[in-house]
Design a protein around this motif. Structure first.
Motif, PDB file in Angstrom:
ATOM      1  N   THR A 139       6.836  -3.432  17.572  1.00  0.00           N
ATOM      2  CA  THR A 139       5.986  -2.341  17.091  1.00  0.00           C
ATOM      3  C   THR A 139       4.781  -2.888  16.330  1.00  0.00           C
ATOM      4  N   ILE A 140       3.721  -2.089  16.327  1.00  0.00           N
ATOM      5  CA  ILE A 140       2.518  -2.488  15.592  1.00  0.00           C
ATOM      6  C   ILE A 140       2.832  -2.637  14.110  1.00  0.00           C
ATOM      7  N   GLY A 141       3.676  -1.759  13.585  1.00  0.00           N
ATOM      8  CA  GLY A 141       4.025  -1.836  12.161  1.00  0.00           C
ATOM      9  C   GLY A 141       4.660  -3.169  11.805  1.00  0.00           C
ATOM     10  N   ASP A 142       5.599  -3.635  12.662  1.00  0.00           N
ATOM     11  CA  ASP A 142       6.259  -4.918  12.386  1.00  0.00           C
ATOM     12  C   ASP A 142       5.276  -6.082  12.526  1.00  0.00           C
ATOM     13  N   ILE A 143       4.378  -5.994  13.520  1.00  0.00           N
ATOM     14  CA  ILE A 143       3.373  -7.054  13.685  1.00  0.00           C
ATOM     15  C   ILE A 143       2.463  -7.115  12.463  1.00  0.00           C
ATOM     16  N   CYS A 144       2.000  -5.941  12.022  1.00  0.00           N
ATOM     17  CA  CYS A 144       1.113  -5.904  10.847  1.00  0.00           C
ATOM     18  C   CYS A 144       1.817  -6.441   9.610  1.00  0.00           C
ATOM     19  N   LYS A 145       3.083  -6.092   9.450  1.00  0.00           N
ATOM     20  CA  LYS A 145       3.832  -6.554   8.275  1.00  0.00           C
ATOM     21  C   LYS A 145       3.932  -8.076   8.254  1.00  0.00           C
ATOM     22  N   GLU A 146       4.194  -8.672   9.421  1.00  0.00           N
ATOM     23  CA  GLU A 146       4.308 -10.135   9.493  1.00  0.00           C
ATOM     24  C   GLU A 146       2.956 -10.811   9.268  1.00  0.00           C
ATOM     25  N   VAL A 147       1.887 -10.252   9.866  1.00  0.00           N
ATOM     26  CA  VAL A 147       0.559 -10.845   9.703  1.00  0.00           C
ATOM     27  C   VAL A 147       0.081 -10.705   8.259  1.00  0.00           C
ATOM     28  N   CYS A 148       0.443  -9.588   7.617  1.00  0.00           N
ATOM     29  CA  CYS A 148      -0.008  -9.330   6.245  1.00  0.00           C
ATOM     30  C   CYS A 148       0.497 -10.386   5.271  1.00  0.00           C
ATOM     31  N   THR A 149       1.670 -10.962   5.535  1.00  0.00           N
ATOM     32  CA  THR A 149       2.187 -12.007   4.648  1.00  0.00           C
ATOM     33  C   THR A 149       1.323 -13.262   4.683  1.00  0.00           C
ATOM     34  N   LYS A 150       0.607 -13.485   5.820  1.00  0.00           N
ATOM     35  CA  LYS A 150      -0.271 -14.647   5.943  1.00  0.00           C
ATOM     36  C   LYS A 150      -1.702 -14.333   5.514  1.00  0.00           C
ATOM     37  N   HIS A 151      -2.039 -13.045   5.426  1.00  0.00           N
ATOM     38  CA  HIS A 151      -3.410 -12.639   5.103  1.00  0.00           C
ATOM     39  C   HIS A 151      -3.408 -11.565   4.016  1.00  0.00           C
ATOM     40  N   PRO A 152      -2.953 -11.918   2.813  1.00  0.00           N
ATOM     41  CA  PRO A 152      -2.898 -10.895   1.751  1.00  0.00           C
ATOM     42  C   PRO A 152      -4.286 -10.493   1.242  1.00  0.00           C
ATOM     43  N   GLN A 153      -5.331 -11.252   1.608  1.00  0.00           N
ATOM     44  CA  GLN A 153      -6.660 -10.973   1.090  1.00  0.00           C
ATOM     45  C   GLN A 153      -7.289  -9.730   1.698  1.00  0.00           C
ATOM     46  N   ILE A 154      -6.821  -9.302   2.871  1.00  0.00           N
ATOM     47  CA  ILE A 154      -7.445  -8.148   3.514  1.00  0.00           C
ATOM     48  C   ILE A 154      -6.434  -7.021   3.606  1.00  0.00           C
ATOM     49  N   GLY A 155      -6.936  -5.827   3.716  1.00  0.00           N
ATOM     50  CA  GLY A 155      -6.071  -4.663   3.683  1.00  0.00           C
ATOM     51  C   GLY A 155      -5.290  -4.455   4.958  1.00  0.00           C
ATOM     52  N   HIS A 156      -4.252  -3.609   4.855  1.00  0.00           N
ATOM     53  CA  HIS A 156      -3.398  -3.307   5.999  1.00  0.00           C
ATOM     54  C   HIS A 156      -4.198  -2.637   7.110  1.00  0.00           C
TER      55      HIS A 156
ATOM     56  N   VAL B 290       2.821  -1.586  25.610  1.00  0.00           N
ATOM     57  CA  VAL B 290       4.098  -1.346  26.292  1.00  0.00           C
ATOM     58  C   VAL B 290       4.482   0.128  26.214  1.00  0.00           C
ATOM     59  N   LYS B 291       4.344   0.714  25.013  1.00  0.00           N
ATOM     60  CA  LYS B 291       4.737   2.109  24.831  1.00  0.00           C
ATOM     61  C   LYS B 291       3.968   2.686  23.663  1.00  0.00           C
ATOM     62  N   LYS B 292       3.495   3.910  23.811  1.00  0.00           N
ATOM     63  CA  LYS B 292       2.813   4.618  22.728  1.00  0.00           C
ATOM     64  C   LYS B 292       3.679   5.789  22.275  1.00  0.00           C
ATOM     65  N   VAL B 293       3.821   5.904  20.959  1.00  0.00           N
ATOM     66  CA  VAL B 293       4.675   6.933  20.367  1.00  0.00           C
ATOM     67  C   VAL B 293       3.786   7.998  19.743  1.00  0.00           C
ATOM     68  N   ALA B 294       4.009   9.242  20.080  1.00  0.00           N
ATOM     69  CA  ALA B 294       3.177  10.336  19.565  1.00  0.00           C
ATOM     70  C   ALA B 294       3.334  10.469  18.053  1.00  0.00           C
ATOM     71  N   ASN B 295       2.217  10.713  17.393  1.00  0.00           N
ATOM     72  CA  ASN B 295       2.157  11.040  15.958  1.00  0.00           C
ATOM     73  C   ASN B 295       2.485   9.887  15.019  1.00  0.00           C
ATOM     74  N   ASN B 296       2.747   8.707  15.541  1.00  0.00           N
ATOM     75  CA  ASN B 296       3.022   7.575  14.647  1.00  0.00           C
ATOM     76  C   ASN B 296       2.506   6.287  15.274  1.00  0.00           C
ATOM     77  N   PRO B 297       1.236   5.954  15.052  1.00  0.00           N
ATOM     78  CA  PRO B 297       0.648   4.750  15.683  1.00  0.00           C
ATOM     79  C   PRO B 297       1.366   3.463  15.330  1.00  0.00           C
ATOM     80  N   LEU B 298       2.004   3.398  14.158  1.00  0.00           N
ATOM     81  CA  LEU B 298       2.686   2.166  13.763  1.00  0.00           C
ATOM     82  C   LEU B 298       3.918   1.893  14.614  1.00  0.00           C
ATOM     83  N   HIS B 299       4.382   2.912  15.345  1.00  0.00           N
ATOM     84  CA  HIS B 299       5.547   2.724  16.220  1.00  0.00           C
ATOM     85  C   HIS B 299       5.154   2.399  17.658  1.00  0.00           C
TER      86      HIS B 299
END
Length: 477
Positions: free
Chosen positions: A223-240, A259-268
């Motif tokens: 999921t995009i949310g999990d990818i962002c969470k992992e990348v954020c640990t390496k790049h704390p200087q910029i916002g989510h 692969v798949k788009k989930v309605a109403n929740n882009p992070l999924h």
């Protein structure tokens, strides 16, 4: 209290922090807040608050379908027009924290803003990083803890929360050294831009994209949310939000696969890497964009032409040392030529500036002809290449005489002499017997210090155009 101008970085929370610090409604009339349009650490670092530099900044901010270059340029121009009114305010304050974006804004102003100003660091004293001299072992063991605006408890902010601190000349020098060495956060990897110091540098998103690739698996969706969470640990200087934009931009550009788009929740929404090496293709040297940027926004280099030529010749000798050792020698020679061509791009970019007139046109011709000399002598397939190189070197020598107005820098003198601009002190020998063969052009009112200097200029001028008349069309392969 007089009027105060507050300069704040990009980001949603900064205006809220400053507004809380300003206080009650009656006091707000004495405060003006202006925000830098985009994150400072994601684009070319301007070295002046001018329209030309802002144009280069806007062009270097490449964010498709998000923030058009023309709009960003207008926002930057509005920003600097307000900043230029700084002396009309009693105080100018730059707000910052320990993050790369806001610190770079502070460094930029310390370098470009000539008037006095204050700075407010929102990082608590006990959280500020102790900037120690570089030590490999220390750097491996200690992770820099970045304090950003999101960490500020804006509900408890008051006028007493932060104290403005005058930025002294000594502080400016320290800031400038950091700013000068900056090429975007952790600047390594493939070059795509030309910095203000004439070197290739690589913007922050290259690292960001690389870590998005690392966080996106090839064997299963994520999921995009999990990818962002992992990348954020390496790049704390910029916002989510910036990380989310980068991930979705890569997916829309085909770098990673939807692969798949989930309605109403882009992070999924789910993403996955392709099986073939899109990452490797993306990291290929972006030559076309580099050349385009160099044509539009090239900056002058610090190396002289002689130093660049010496560097090229050293590289060529290294390649020659491999001669007759199989295909690797040819491959190495081709690689050296590519590197040589890239250095010429920087050299050619130096000609694109805001100086106009015949003097600067001759300077551009001299730069380009210097490139042609190296090509004709070392790379041209025609037999007369070295001959043409010799002819062009003579033309360059004539241009140098013309650019020096016949030799105005070549008057000998001692410290106790006040007036030495006469024929007795002119260091060049000039043959006066054939002076009638070289008619004088229209000097547009320029005064020469002696006849020898003027005649030398006339000879160089006439000989240069005679060479162009008789030789220029043969300088081709």
């Amino acid at each position: 209290m007089g009027k105060t101008l507050h300069i704040i970085p990009s980001g949603i929370i900064w205006p809220l922090i400053v507004e809380k610090w300003i206080g009650d409604e009656p006091d707000k009339a004495n405060h003006e807040v202006i925000q830098y349009p985009v994150p400072t650490n994601l684009h070319y670092q301007p070295d002046a608050l001018t329209n030309v530099e802002m144009m280069k900044t806007a062009i270097s901010w490449y964010k498709p379908n998000s923030y058009p270059v023309a709009n960003l340029y207008q926002d930057l121009m509005t920003f600097i027009e307000t900043v230029k009114k700084g002396p009309e305010y009693d105080r100018v304050i730059v707000w910052h924290a320990e993050d790369a974006d806001s610190r770079l804004l502070l460094y930029l102003f310390a370098h470009t803003y000539k008037h006095s100003f204050y700075a407010i660091d929102v990082t608590p004293e006990d959280r500020r990083y102790n900037w120690k001299p570089y030590d490999e072992d220390y750097e491996r063991l200690e992770e820099v803890k970045v304090f950003i605006d999101c960490d500020v408890d804006r509900d408890s902010v008051s006028r007493n929360s932060f104290k403005p601190r005058m930025v002294t000349q000594k502080m400016r020098k320290v800031f400038y050294e950091v700013w000068k060495s900056w090429g975007g956060e952790d600047a390594l990897g493939s070059p795509v831009l030309v910095s203000q110091f004439g070197t290739f540098f690589h913007p922050y998103r290259t690292y960001l994209y690389s870590d998005v690739f690392d966080a996106t698996p090839k064997d299963q969706p994520k999921t995009i949310g999990d990818i962002c969470k992992e990348v954020c640990t390496k790049h704390p200087q910029i916002g989510h939000d910036d990380i989310y934009d980068a991930v979705t931009r890569m997916a829309d550009a085909g770098m990673i696969k939807w692969v798949k788009k989930v309605a109403n929740n882009p992070l999924h929404h789910q993403l996955q890497q392709y099986k073939y090496d899109v990452e490797g293709e993306w990291k290929e040297y972006p030559r076309d964009y580099l050349y385009q940027f160099a044509r539009e926004c090239g900056k002058k280099i610090t190396l002289s032409e002689d130093e660049m030529k010496a560097e090229f010749l050293r590289g060529r000798k290294d390649s020659d040392d491999m001669f007759c050792r199989g295909h690797l020698a040819r491959a190495d020679r081709a690689k050296k030529r590519d590197q040589w061509e890239d250095r010429l791009v920087i050299q050619w970019a130096a000609a694109f500036n805001d100086n106009w007139g015949w003097y600067h046109l001759i300077s551009v011709m001299k730069v380009k002809m210097g490139m042609m000399v190296e090509y004709m002598r070392h790379w041209s397939p025609v037999a007369n290449g070295p001959v043409y190189a010799d002819q062009m070197e003579r033309a360059i020598g004539l241009m140098e005489v013309i650019l020096d107005w016949g030799g105005q820098s070549e008057y000998k003198h001692t410290e106790d002499e006040d007036d030495y601009f006469d024929a007795k002190h002119f260091s060049r020998y000039v043959n006066f017997k054939n002076r009638k063969r070289f008619p004088s052009p229209d000097y547009d009112g320029h005064d020469f210090w002696c006849d020898a200097q003027r005649i030398r200029f006339d000879k160089a001028w006439n000989l240069l155009w005679e060479m162009f008349r008789t030789k220029l069309l043969t300088w081709d392969d």
